[in-house]
Design a protein around this motif. Structure first.
Motif, PDB file in Angstrom:
ATOM      1  N   ALA A 154       0.830  -1.204   0.000  1.00  0.00           N
ATOM      2  CA  ALA A 154       0.000   0.000   0.000  1.00  0.00           C
ATOM      3  C   ALA A 154       0.865   1.256   0.000  1.00  0.00           C
ATOM      4  O   ALA A 154       1.908   1.303   0.661  1.00  0.00           O
ATOM      5  CB  ALA A 154      -0.923  -0.005   1.209  1.00  0.00           C
ATOM      6  N   PRO A 155       0.457   2.305  -0.723  1.00  0.00           N
ATOM      7  CA  PRO A 155       1.272   3.526  -0.787  1.00  0.00           C
ATOM      8  C   PRO A 155       1.345   4.240   0.550  1.00  0.00           C
ATOM      9  O   PRO A 155       0.466   4.101   1.402  1.00  0.00           O
ATOM     10  CB  PRO A 155       0.533   4.383  -1.826  1.00  0.00           C
ATOM     11  CG  PRO A 155      -0.863   3.883  -1.820  1.00  0.00           C
ATOM     12  CD  PRO A 155      -0.774   2.411  -1.527  1.00  0.00           C
ATOM     13  N   PHE A 156       2.403   5.003   0.723  1.00  0.00           N
ATOM     14  CA  PHE A 156       2.522   5.844   1.903  1.00  0.00           C
ATOM     15  C   PHE A 156       2.959   7.254   1.490  1.00  0.00           C
ATOM     16  O   PHE A 156       3.481   7.478   0.391  1.00  0.00           O
ATOM     17  CB  PHE A 156       3.479   5.254   2.942  1.00  0.00           C
ATOM     18  CG  PHE A 156       4.904   5.108   2.491  1.00  0.00           C
ATOM     19  CD1 PHE A 156       5.795   6.186   2.529  1.00  0.00           C
ATOM     20  CD2 PHE A 156       5.384   3.880   2.051  1.00  0.00           C
ATOM     21  CE1 PHE A 156       7.116   6.049   2.126  1.00  0.00           C
ATOM     22  CE2 PHE A 156       6.703   3.729   1.646  1.00  0.00           C
ATOM     23  CZ  PHE A 156       7.569   4.813   1.685  1.00  0.00           C
ATOM     24  N   PHE A 157       2.730   8.179   2.400  1.00  0.00           N
ATOM     25  CA  PHE A 157       3.015   9.603   2.198  1.00  0.00           C
ATOM     26  C   PHE A 157       3.966  10.054   3.289  1.00  0.00           C
ATOM     27  O   PHE A 157       3.801   9.686   4.453  1.00  0.00           O
ATOM     28  CB  PHE A 157       1.702  10.384   2.277  1.00  0.00           C
ATOM     29  CG  PHE A 157       1.850  11.887   2.372  1.00  0.00           C
ATOM     30  CD1 PHE A 157       2.099  12.655   1.247  1.00  0.00           C
ATOM     31  CD2 PHE A 157       1.717  12.536   3.596  1.00  0.00           C
ATOM     32  CE1 PHE A 157       2.204  14.032   1.338  1.00  0.00           C
ATOM     33  CE2 PHE A 157       1.829  13.908   3.693  1.00  0.00           C
ATOM     34  CZ  PHE A 157       2.076  14.662   2.555  1.00  0.00           C
ATOM     35  N   VAL A 158       4.973  10.835   2.929  1.00  0.00           N
ATOM     36  CA  VAL A 158       5.906  11.399   3.896  1.00  0.00           C
ATOM     37  C   VAL A 158       5.797  12.921   3.847  1.00  0.00           C
ATOM     38  O   VAL A 158       5.867  13.519   2.766  1.00  0.00           O
ATOM     39  CB  VAL A 158       7.356  10.970   3.627  1.00  0.00           C
ATOM     40  CG1 VAL A 158       8.302  11.605   4.653  1.00  0.00           C
ATOM     41  CG2 VAL A 158       7.489   9.449   3.656  1.00  0.00           C
ATOM     42  N   LEU A 159       5.627  13.522   5.009  1.00  0.00           N
ATOM     43  CA  LEU A 159       5.678  14.978   5.146  1.00  0.00           C
ATOM     44  C   LEU A 159       6.899  15.331   5.969  1.00  0.00           C
ATOM     45  O   LEU A 159       7.021  14.914   7.114  1.00  0.00           O
ATOM     46  CB  LEU A 159       4.408  15.498   5.832  1.00  0.00           C
ATOM     47  CG  LEU A 159       4.404  16.982   6.213  1.00  0.00           C
ATOM     48  CD1 LEU A 159       4.588  17.869   4.987  1.00  0.00           C
ATOM     49  CD2 LEU A 159       3.120  17.345   6.966  1.00  0.00           C
ATOM     50  N   ASP A 160       7.814  16.074   5.367  1.00  0.00           N
ATOM     51  CA  ASP A 160       9.024  16.546   6.043  1.00  0.00           C
ATOM     52  C   ASP A 160       8.807  18.025   6.341  1.00  0.00           C
ATOM     53  O   ASP A 160       8.812  18.860   5.438  1.00  0.00           O
ATOM     54  CB  ASP A 160      10.231  16.332   5.127  1.00  0.00           C
ATOM     55  CG  ASP A 160      11.568  16.531   5.827  1.00  0.00           C
ATOM     56  OD1 ASP A 160      11.586  17.209   6.876  1.00  0.00           O
ATOM     57  OD2 ASP A 160      12.587  16.033   5.326  1.00  0.00           O
ATOM     58  N   ASP A 210       5.633  27.269   6.148  1.00  0.00           N
ATOM     59  CA  ASP A 210       5.781  26.821   7.528  1.00  0.00           C
ATOM     60  C   ASP A 210       5.361  25.359   7.640  1.00  0.00           C
ATOM     61  O   ASP A 210       4.238  24.989   7.264  1.00  0.00           O
ATOM     62  CB  ASP A 210       4.913  27.687   8.441  1.00  0.00           C
ATOM     63  CG  ASP A 210       4.827  27.120   9.846  1.00  0.00           C
ATOM     64  OD1 ASP A 210       5.879  27.004  10.502  1.00  0.00           O
ATOM     65  OD2 ASP A 210       3.706  26.770  10.278  1.00  0.00           O
ATOM     66  N   GLY A 211       6.250  24.520   8.127  1.00  0.00           N
ATOM     67  CA  GLY A 211       5.972  23.092   8.185  1.00  0.00           C
ATOM     68  C   GLY A 211       4.879  22.720   9.163  1.00  0.00           C
ATOM     69  O   GLY A 211       4.142  21.751   8.945  1.00  0.00           O
ATOM     70  N   TYR A 212       4.762  23.454  10.261  1.00  0.00           N
ATOM     71  CA  TYR A 212       3.708  23.142  11.218  1.00  0.00           C
ATOM     72  C   TYR A 212       2.327  23.339  10.587  1.00  0.00           C
ATOM     73  O   TYR A 212       1.412  22.544  10.789  1.00  0.00           O
ATOM     74  CB  TYR A 212       3.837  24.022  12.459  1.00  0.00           C
ATOM     75  CG  TYR A 212       5.049  23.720  13.308  1.00  0.00           C
ATOM     76  CD1 TYR A 212       5.282  22.439  13.803  1.00  0.00           C
ATOM     77  CD2 TYR A 212       5.967  24.708  13.632  1.00  0.00           C
ATOM     78  CE1 TYR A 212       6.377  22.158  14.592  1.00  0.00           C
ATOM     79  CE2 TYR A 212       7.082  24.445  14.429  1.00  0.00           C
ATOM     80  CZ  TYR A 212       7.279  23.168  14.895  1.00  0.00           C
ATOM     81  OH  TYR A 212       8.381  22.893  15.677  1.00  0.00           O
ATOM     82  N   GLY A 213       2.188  24.411   9.820  1.00  0.00           N
ATOM     83  CA  GLY A 213       0.922  24.642   9.127  1.00  0.00           C
ATOM     84  C   GLY A 213       0.611  23.570   8.107  1.00  0.00           C
ATOM     85  O   GLY A 213      -0.559  23.272   7.831  1.00  0.00           O
ATOM     86  N   ALA A 214       1.651  22.967   7.542  1.00  0.00           N
ATOM     87  CA  ALA A 214       1.453  21.926   6.539  1.00  0.00           C
ATOM     88  C   ALA A 214       0.806  20.683   7.138  1.00  0.00           C
ATOM     89  O   ALA A 214       0.130  19.929   6.430  1.00  0.00           O
ATOM     90  CB  ALA A 214       2.793  21.571   5.894  1.00  0.00           C
ATOM     91  N   VAL A 215       1.014  20.444   8.438  1.00  0.00           N
ATOM     92  CA  VAL A 215       0.387  19.288   9.083  1.00  0.00           C
ATOM     93  C   VAL A 215      -1.128  19.389   8.964  1.00  0.00           C
ATOM     94  O   VAL A 215      -1.810  18.407   8.620  1.00  0.00           O
ATOM     95  CB  VAL A 215       0.827  19.186  10.556  1.00  0.00           C
ATOM     96  CG1 VAL A 215       0.048  18.092  11.274  1.00  0.00           C
ATOM     97  CG2 VAL A 215       2.324  18.913  10.648  1.00  0.00           C
ATOM     98  N   LYS A 216      -1.656  20.571   9.209  1.00  0.00           N
ATOM     99  CA  LYS A 216      -3.093  20.776   9.095  1.00  0.00           C
ATOM    100  C   LYS A 216      -3.543  20.740   7.646  1.00  0.00           C
ATOM    101  O   LYS A 216      -4.584  20.160   7.307  1.00  0.00           O
ATOM    102  CB  LYS A 216      -3.479  22.110   9.731  1.00  0.00           C
ATOM    103  CG  LYS A 216      -4.977  22.410   9.679  1.00  0.00           C
ATOM    104  CD  LYS A 216      -5.306  23.699  10.391  1.00  0.00           C
ATOM    105  CE  LYS A 216      -6.802  23.981  10.380  1.00  0.00           C
ATOM    106  NZ  LYS A 216      -7.133  25.247  11.101  1.00  0.00           N
TER     107      LYS A 216
END
Length: 286
Positions: A33-39, A142-148
């Motif tokens: 199954a595919p996965f996604f990575v957020l750095d 901003d990476g924190y905003g990307a989480v949302k």
């Protein structure tokens, strides 16, 4: 923000962080199954170890260079990490890869990476580095905003059911970073409870980390594991004596892959008093 990772690339903290990252990616790839990575704090993706910044501090010489000069034998996780470095440095042997480059080399056709970097110069360098890879996307934000914004992830109209979020902030004001981290973890878990989070943190004096660990343990999570490597005793608040990776919702039995690699790392890069440990901050009950 004035932080530039080029001064620290390849140091003992990078070694621990990227060894754990490679182990997590290997665990994800065990399923089709595919996965996604957020750095969230991706940097420029590749660092010149012969450049002015790296030579000024010499941190790589006391870190990854120790492993390259005398590669420790044994644990598969350590061998996998060193092999991942070799693959990422094949066309640039005098460099050390950052996390987005290591992730890009590990992705399969069905997997995706979004790498966030706020600094324009660093973001532009990362975009150029990954420009030819359609699985990878770089955002100057901003990476924190990307989480949302990016959880749960989608590939077109298709939702991706598995995700790894790497949070590796600069900690220019260390205790000021903790509320941002906890808020991002809470937001991410609300949006995607099954997502995996990997938080890197510096260790000066370990006792100062307890408030952060208590707050993370209080989040709606099934499990959280702290993997720590100290290259010297944690007896000084004025220097980074080690670092850790806090894994929220870690893969099953990933600690059994990681733990055997920690002793060789401590021996290779540590001073007298070097140590390592794995601690369950919260553990799922059977």
């Amino acid at each position: 923000m004035n932080y530039r990772h080029g001064f620290h690339a390849g140091n003992h903290a990078d070694v621990l962080k990227h060894l754990v990252l490679v182990a997590l990616l290997d665990a994800l790839k065990r399923k089709d199954a595919p996965f996604f990575v957020l750095d969230t704090h991706a940097g420029r993706g590749r660092y010149d170890l012969g450049g002015v910044q790296a030579r000024r501090t010499g941190e790589a010489r006391a870190g990854i260079q120790k492993l390259w000069d005398e590669p420790p034998a044994g644990p598969p996780a350590l061998a996998a990490y060193l092999a991942a470095l070799d693959a990422a440095r094949a066309d640039a042997p005098d460099t050390y890869p950052g996390s987005p480059l290591l992730v890009s080399k590990a992705l399969r056709a069905q997997d995706r990476l979004v790498a966030c970097e706020l600094l324009p110069e660093e973001s532009a360098a990362l975009k150029a580095l990954l420009a030819s890879d359609p699985r990878c996307h770089v955002q100057q934000r901003d990476g924190y905003g990307a989480v949302k914004a990016l959880l749960p992830p989608r590939d077109g109209n298709t939702r991706i059911g598995r995700a790894l979020v790497l949070i590796d902030p600069p900690y220019e004001a260390q205790e000021g970073e903790y509320p941002l981290i906890v808020a991002a973890l809470r937001e991410g878990l609300e949006r995607m409870p099954q997502a995996m989070f990997a938080l890197w943190y510096p260790i000066k004096q370990r006792a100062t980390l307890q408030p952060l660990m208590r707050k993370v343990a209080g989040l709606p999570i099934k499990s959280a594991l702290a993997v720590e490597l100290l290259v010297r005793p944690d007896d000084s608040p004025l220097r980074m004596n080690g670092s850790g990776m806090l894994l929220v919702n870690p893969p099953w039995q990933v600690e059994k892959a990681i733990e055997p690699a920690l002793k060789p790392l401590a021996r290779a890069m540590g001073d007298d008093g070097a140590s390592w440990r794995l601690t369950w901050i919260k553990q799922e009950t059977p």
